[in-house]
Each structure stands twice: as structure tokens, then as C-alpha cells.
Design an enzyme around this catalytic site. Sequence first.
Site, PDB file in Angstrom:
ATOM      1  N   HIS A 149       0.853  -1.052  -0.007  1.00 41.75           N
ATOM      2  CA  HIS A 149       0.132   0.242  -0.203  1.00 41.75           C
ATOM      3  C   HIS A 149       0.818   1.316   0.086  1.00 41.75           C
ATOM      4  CE1 HIS A 149      -4.127   1.550   1.193  1.00 41.75           C
ATOM      5  NE2 HIS A 149      -3.539   2.512   0.863  1.00 41.75           N
ATOM      6  N   GLU A 194      -4.313   0.216  -5.345  1.00 39.56           N
ATOM      7  CA  GLU A 194      -4.419   1.380  -6.219  1.00 39.56           C
ATOM      8  C   GLU A 194      -3.480   1.587  -7.297  1.00 39.56           C
ATOM      9  OE1 GLU A 194      -5.494   4.911  -3.760  1.00 39.56           O
ATOM     10  OE2 GLU A 194      -7.568   4.097  -3.582  1.00 39.56           O
ATOM     11  N   ASN A 334     -11.591   0.145  -4.943  1.00 38.21           N
ATOM     12  CA  ASN A 334     -11.432   1.200  -3.917  1.00 38.21           C
ATOM     13  C   ASN A 334     -12.368   2.443  -4.546  1.00 38.21           C
ATOM     14  OD1 ASN A 334      -9.758  -0.150  -2.285  1.00 38.21           O
ATOM     15  ND2 ASN A 334      -8.190   1.396  -2.413  1.00 38.21           N
ATOM     16  N   TYR A 336     -14.454   6.196  -4.256  1.00 33.95           N
ATOM     17  CA  TYR A 336     -14.812   7.440  -3.471  1.00 33.95           C
ATOM     18  C   TYR A 336     -15.823   8.221  -4.159  1.00 33.95           C
ATOM     19  CZ  TYR A 336     -11.233   5.994  -0.353  1.00 33.95           C
ATOM     20  OH  TYR A 336     -10.420   5.312   0.698  1.00 33.95           O
ATOM     21  N   GLU A 403     -12.280  -0.145  -0.168  1.00 34.79           N
ATOM     22  CA  GLU A 403     -12.431   1.089   0.270  1.00 34.79           C
ATOM     23  C   GLU A 403     -13.382   2.031  -0.125  1.00 34.79           C
ATOM     24  OE1 GLU A 403      -8.697   3.483   0.017  1.00 34.79           O
ATOM     25  OE2 GLU A 403      -7.530   1.779   0.413  1.00 34.79           O
TER      26      GLU A 403
END
Length: 510
Positions: A149, A194, A334, A336, A403
Site C-alpha cells: 500500500h 491502487e 476502492n 470514492y 475502500e
Amino acid sequence: MKQSGKLMLLFLIGMVFAECKSNVNRHEIRKIPEGIIFGTATAAYQVEGARDEDGKGESNWDHFTHKEPCPVKNCDTGDIANDSYHQYKRDVEMMRELGLDFYRFSLSWSRILPTSFTDKINEKGVQYYNNLINEMLAYNIQPMVTLFHWDLPQKLQDMGGWTNPYIVDWFTDYARVAFELFGDRVKYWFTINEPREICYEGYGATSVPPTLNISGYADYLCAKNILVAHANTYHMYKKEFQQSQAGTIGIALSVIWYEPESEEYIEAAEDARQFSWGIYANPIFSKTGDFPEIVKDRVADKSLAQGFSRSRLPELSPDEVDLIKGSSDFFGINHYTTYIIYRNSSSIFPTPSFYDDIGSVFYQKETWEAAASLWLKAVPWGFYNALTKIRTEYDNPPVYITENGFSTRGGLVDDSRIKYYRNYINAMLDAVEDGSDIRSYTAWSLMDNFEWTEGYTECFGLYEVNYNDPSRTRTARKSAYVYKEILRARQLDFHYEPDITVPITIDDGH
Ligand SMILES: *[C@@H]1O[C@H](CO)[C@@H](O)[C@H](O)[C@H]1NC(C)=O
Ligand SMILES: *[C@@H]1O[C@H](CO)[C@@H](O)[C@H](O)[C@H]1NC(C)=O
Ligand SMILES: *[C@@H]1O[C@H](CO)[C@@H](O)[C@H](O)[C@H]1NC(C)=O
């Protein structure tokens, strides 16, 4: 977690309004189907601290945050003397208070292998992860472990990091050590978190180390090496560990939703998706494998027109295509936020560059609810669209939401975060009803943490961390009470109001 706001800021000026397909708030109480497990996530550099304690080696983030002049807001660093490295028991207590099924955290490569390589294993670093894993398992909380990460050993960064093809060997060797050490107890593995942010933000731009700013070139080399390193590790696990350890292993991609401003820009939005995450997803999850055709063609054409002798996008050989194809047990997402996109051929981006290759401009609407992070606005229908796209384009793979979250500037009453979580989980349930095979949902984050170049100014935590207190006390926010209730009741109740004057406690069974 992190997506650069810099470029996007340019385009934040409110513009034309596209129609949104909102499924939100349809139900006041909505049952969550069985089989979806819930957790929270963090990453090693963002929470551990103990930068050079107990024999840990230097990572690129240690190196970067100590540069002069300091590159991070308020000159913050992840050094924090007594953070999670010392407070893992409190961390697990918080997981128990929330009633989590699992906790997703990452290993620090340089804490386990201080020389970057397997010649020396740092027993004290290993002990920390053993303590954390064992403490979690004692309370029936499953560890989900990310191998990488973002905190690369600095020595490997000096040798080119993710642009050096030898990183395939370095990463595979490190991963093998992790499987040997922890795989008896860890059943969920993520190779790399990511890739887009690592490659674009770090090698193409300047927002995270190594801040190379070689866009349209280094970011593509990075993409190829990440894919090969991931796939090589996947097959190594299957061959050497699957039988004895019986875990599941995959990758976590950052999936931004791009919505066309109008029908005219449907193709532009698709291009942006393919460049931004299809470049990683297509080689792994599509039937044909390889980089997306549109990405290969566009970069090849532009490269030739720009006078290059070959495409700036490296090729994947037939063997590499085969190696990568199918190399993930699930699609880790992930997610957002969302951007609106339209084509503008008179490019405002440097040539060559990743964004010039995409050839479009994107922005977010001012009417969308804004987080503390400039790049982050709440658009739950974008999450629904992204999940739908993944279901239809990649033959409905098992999906782990790895996420999802919203930032504030702090404070215990965080109604904007609560609204975000409710609406995004609701959008996820819409996708489940449509047939998406969603297995897990992960809130980012368990607690406030070092938000990369934004330092400690953006708070994503269900728990607030007091950085003025030497022992870094953690206090449950209102959102922690609400998340806990969602997990306990296995339902979304849009009207549930917790009493936050009553301390959050550990329920029976945790
Ligand atoms: C990054 O490179 C571009 C040219 O491609 C240049 O205009 C820009 O100033 C560079 N940014 C930084 C921070 O060095
Ligand atoms: C398109 O790009 C040109 C060149 O930078 C710029 O002048 C123009 O304002 C842009 N058009 C739109 C609609 O953003
Ligand atoms: C954290 O470190 C400070 C000094 O740096 C010390 O006073 C405090 O006791 C430590 N707390 C924990 C929980 O380790």
C-alpha cells in the site's frame, strides 16, 4: 486512499448539468442480504508510526516526508512515535466496539525486510504483525492483508521502483516471505493497492513519491510492471501456498466513475474509464486480456504523431498477457467519487502526457456535497454505475469493496460522513439487487490517519485521533455508532439516531 485534486481543481467551476440516475433513499429501512461481510481499512504508513524503531528500514514515504523543504502540508510525517505500532490492542478494541467482521491493513515491506530483500528478516517487525493478527483472531475478526500500500523500500525506489522490471522478482520474493510468515492465519490477500495512484500520481505526476513527473511514459512502464508483479505473485501463491493455506488473493483497483456530460461524450467517458482503471482491469478481468484496445491504439497513434519511434505504452508479450489474464480471485474496488467528462481536443495538458492521451476535460459539480478533500464529492449513483459496469463488462466477478469513505476537518458529530456511508451502501445494495456479486464492504477508515501529502488535515476516521495527546487517544465519532448499528442489525435505517453521550462499548460475542 488518495486521488490528486490538483488537475481537477482547474475544472471545478460548475457547468452544464447531466441527469443523475438516483436510486437513493428509496427505502427507509433496507435489509442487507446475507453473505456480505463488513470491515474497515488502514494502511501501514498511514497509521503505524515507529518509523525507524526495532530495525525497520527506510521506505520511500519516510524519505519523502523528511525532504527539505517539506513536501507535506504542515510538514507532517508518518513518524508518530506511539501510534498503531504500539497501540494495536486499542485498535483491535475499536474493531470489537464496531463489531467488524474483518479489518484490512497493509504490511510495511521495509519493516519486515529492512534491506528490501530476503537476506534479512526483521523479527521484531514480524512480531508486531503476529501480535496484531493474533489479537484480531482472538476476537474472530478476519485479517485482510494488503502486501503493498505505497510504502516501497527506499533502496528499491532508488533503483527505479516500479519502472524497473526487476521489481517483479523483488515483489514476488517479499510476498513469498509474507505468505510463509502469516499465511497460516491470513485468508484474504491483496497484492497491490491502487495501481493508478502509484503509477499516475507518483511516476506521471508529483503528488506522491517518487514525484517523477514523467507523464505519458513512466506511468505506463509502472502499469506494466505492477501488472506482471501482481500476476507473478498470484500464481506463486496458487502454486506454493493455495493447497496448504486455502486463502483467496487478488488486487484492489481505484475505480473512479466518469459520467459523460451529455450523450455526445459517451465515448469520451468510456475512454477515461479505460485509461484510468481499464488499463489494469482489462488485462486481469477481461476474456481477451491485454491493455484495452482504445488505450493501445490511442497511445500508439499519438506517439507516432509526436515523433517517437515506438508507442510510449509498453507491450505485453503473449506470455505476459496469459500470465496476467485471470490472475485475481475477485475484483477489489476502492471507490470514492465521480467526475463529469467532456471532450476538448484543443488540449490544455502538456504533450505527451497521460491526460493528453485521454483527450478530455473533467470536473465535479458544485451542487454535489463536498468533503474536506478537494477531489472528493458525494455521488452515490456513480458508485452504482461503477458496480454495474464491472458486472457487465467483466462477467460479474466476485467484488470486494476494499475502500469507500468521506473526509471531514474533524469533530465528533460527522453527519456528512454518515449520509455518505448510508447513501453509498444503499447504492451498493441496488447493484446487489441487480445481480452484482458483492462479497464485502470496507469503510475507509477505522481512524483518522496520515492522509499522504495532506498530512493530518483531512480526517477519514470513524474514530477521531487526538494528535495533541501524546498517547494518541481515539474517540468514536457519531459515524462509528451508525456503522456499528448497520453491522449489528444488518440493515440500513436512514432514521437511526445514536446517543453519542453513551460511550460505545463492546457487545457480547466480540
Ligand atoms: C511537470 O512537467 C511539466 C512538463 O511536462 C511541467 O510543465 C511542470 O512544471 C512539471 N511540474 C513540476 C512540479 O515539476
Ligand atoms: C478547451 O481547451 C482550450 C485550450 O486550452 C480552452 O481555451 C477552452 O476554454 C477549452 N474549452 C472548454 C469548453 O473547456
Ligand atoms: C506515547 O508516547 C509518549 C511520549 O512520547 C508517552 O508519554 C506515552 O505514555 C506513550 N503512550 C503509549 C500508549 O504508549
